[in-house]
Design an enzyme around this catalytic site. Structure first.
Site, PDB file in Angstrom:
ATOM      1  N   GLU A 176       0.839  -1.215   0.000  1.00  0.00           N
ATOM      2  CA  GLU A 176       0.000   0.000   0.000  1.00  0.00           C
ATOM      3  C   GLU A 176       0.870   1.261   0.000  1.00  0.00           C
ATOM      4  OE1 GLU A 176      -3.617   2.237   2.448  1.00  0.00           O
ATOM      5  OE2 GLU A 176      -2.601   0.517   3.351  1.00  0.00           O
ATOM      6  N   LYS A 213      -2.823  -1.940  -2.853  1.00  0.00           N
ATOM      7  CA  LYS A 213      -3.870  -1.050  -2.369  1.00  0.00           C
ATOM      8  C   LYS A 213      -3.425   0.367  -2.713  1.00  0.00           C
ATOM      9  CE  LYS A 213      -6.653   0.202   1.657  1.00  0.00           C
ATOM     10  NZ  LYS A 213      -7.117  -0.205   3.018  1.00  0.00           N
TER      11      LYS A 213
END
Length: 295
Positions: A176, A213
Site C-alpha cells: 500500500e 492497495k
C-alpha cells in the site's frame, strides 16, 4: 496458503473492509463513531472500545461474504475474539470472509517527499502468530506526499523487499503506497508510482503473488496495466479521505478495481444507534461500495 481463499480473492465479486485502525488513528475513529477521548482512561480501554466497534460490524447480519471478500485486521484484533472465536476464524469459518493482517508499525518522518514505513521488528514472529491464527494475507502502508522520484522509488523498494519475505512465508501481501489526495501534483506522483511498480514486478518469481492497495487515481482506469500482471492477485482502492459518495463515484469509473475502504465504510455509524439503525446504515454503506466495486 489456502487455495480456496486464493481463488476467492482472485475471482469473486465484493470488496475488502478495512477494520485496521491502529493506535494513532483509533481515537479519531472512535470520535467519529461517537466515543470521545474522555470516555476512556487509557490505551487498554481505548482498544477494547474499538474492538467492540469492529465486533459489532463483523457480527452484523449485513456483513456477509456475498458482498465482502475480506477484512483487514489490526494485530490486537487478530488476538481478540468475536463471538467466542479468534477474529480470523470468526471471519472465515462463520462468515466466509478472508482475514488479512495489518503488519506495519507506522510511518517515519517525511524525507524526499515520502514517509517510509518504520522498521517492523520481529516480523518473522508476527507472521508465525498470523499463521497460527489462520490469516490469509497482510497489508502495510507507506505515504507519498510529493512527486519525488527518489522518494517514490525508496517506498517501492521497501514495499517489495518486505512483501517478498511475507510471500515466502506463505501469505499474500498487500502493498500500500498511498498517495496523499491533497497533493497538487498527484497525477505526476501516480505516473512515477506506476512505472516503479511495473519495473519491480518484473523482478518477481512466478510463484510470488502480491496485491496492491492504491489511492483512487486522477485518470480513470490508470492502474489497468498493473492489474493485468501475472503476479498480481487483485488491486484494490483506498478512500484516502474522500467521502463515501466521492469514493464510490471515482471507483465506479475504474473497472476491475475494487474497494478497500475504512472511513468511507464506517461513515454514518454511531455507538448510540439501535441495532436496526446501525444495521441499516451499514447495509446502505456496504451496498453502495459493493455496487461501485463490481462496475
Amino acid at each position: 496458503m489456502n487455495m480456496l481463499q486464493l481463488e476467492r480473492m482472485k475471482n469473486d465479486n465484493g470488496f475488502i473492509a478495512a477494520l485496521d485502525q491502529s493506535g494513532g488513528s483509533t481515537p479519531k475513529a472512535l470520535a467519529i463513531y461517537g466515543i470521545p477521548k474522555e470516555a476512556y482512561a487509557d490505551d487498554t480501554e481505548m482498544f477494547q472500545l474499538v474492538h467492540d466497534m469492529r465486533s459489532r460490524i463483523m457480527e452484523s447480519p449485513v456483513f456477509t461474504k456475498e458482498r465482502i471478500l475480506a477484512a483487514i485486521l489490526f494485530e490486537k484484533t487478530m488476538d481478540s475474539k468475536v463471538d467466542g472465536k479468534y477474529s480470523a476464524d470468526y471471519l472465515w469459518v462463520t462468515k466466509g470472509i478472508l482475514p488479512i493482517l495489518k503488519v506495519d508499525k507506522g510511518l517515519l518522518d517525511l524525507e524526499n517527499g515520502v514517509q517510509l514505513m518504520k522498521p517492523i521488528p520481529n516480523l518473522d514472529d508476527l507472521l508465525s502468530r498470523a499463521k497460527e491464527r489462520h490469516i490469509f494475507g497482510t497489508k502495510m502502508r507507506s505515504v507519498i506526499k510529493e512527486a519525488n522520484k527518489i522518494g517514490i522509488k525508496a517506498i517501492i523498494d521497501q514495499q517489495f523487499e518486505i512483501g517478498k519475505a511475507i510471500a515466502a512465508a506463505g501469505f499474500v501481501p498487500i502493498l500500500e503506497p498511498e498517495i496523499d489526495i491533497h497533493m497538487a501534483d498527484k497525477a505526476a506522483a501516480e505516473e512515477i508510482l506506476k512505472q516503479e511498480i511495473l519495473e519491480h514486478l518484473k523482478t518477481l518469481d512466478a510463484n510470488c503473488l502480491v496485491m496492491f492497495k492504491l489511492t483512487l487515481p486522477e485518470v480513470d482506469n490508470f492502474y489497468e496495466e498493473i492489474m493485468k500482471q501475472p503476479n498480481v492477485v487483485r488491486t484494490v482502492a483506498l478512500s484516502g479521505g474522500y467521502s463515501r459518495k466521492e469514493s464510490n463515484e471515482k471507483l465506479a469509473r475504474n473497472p476491475k478495481l475494487i474497494a478497500s475502504f475504512s472511513r468511507a465504510l464506517t461513515e454514518g455509524l454511531n455507538v448510540n444507534q439501535s441495532e436496526e439503525e446501525f444495521n441499516n446504515m451499514l447495509d446502505e454503506s456496504i451496498q453502495s461500495i459493493y455496487d461501485a466495486s463490481i462496475k
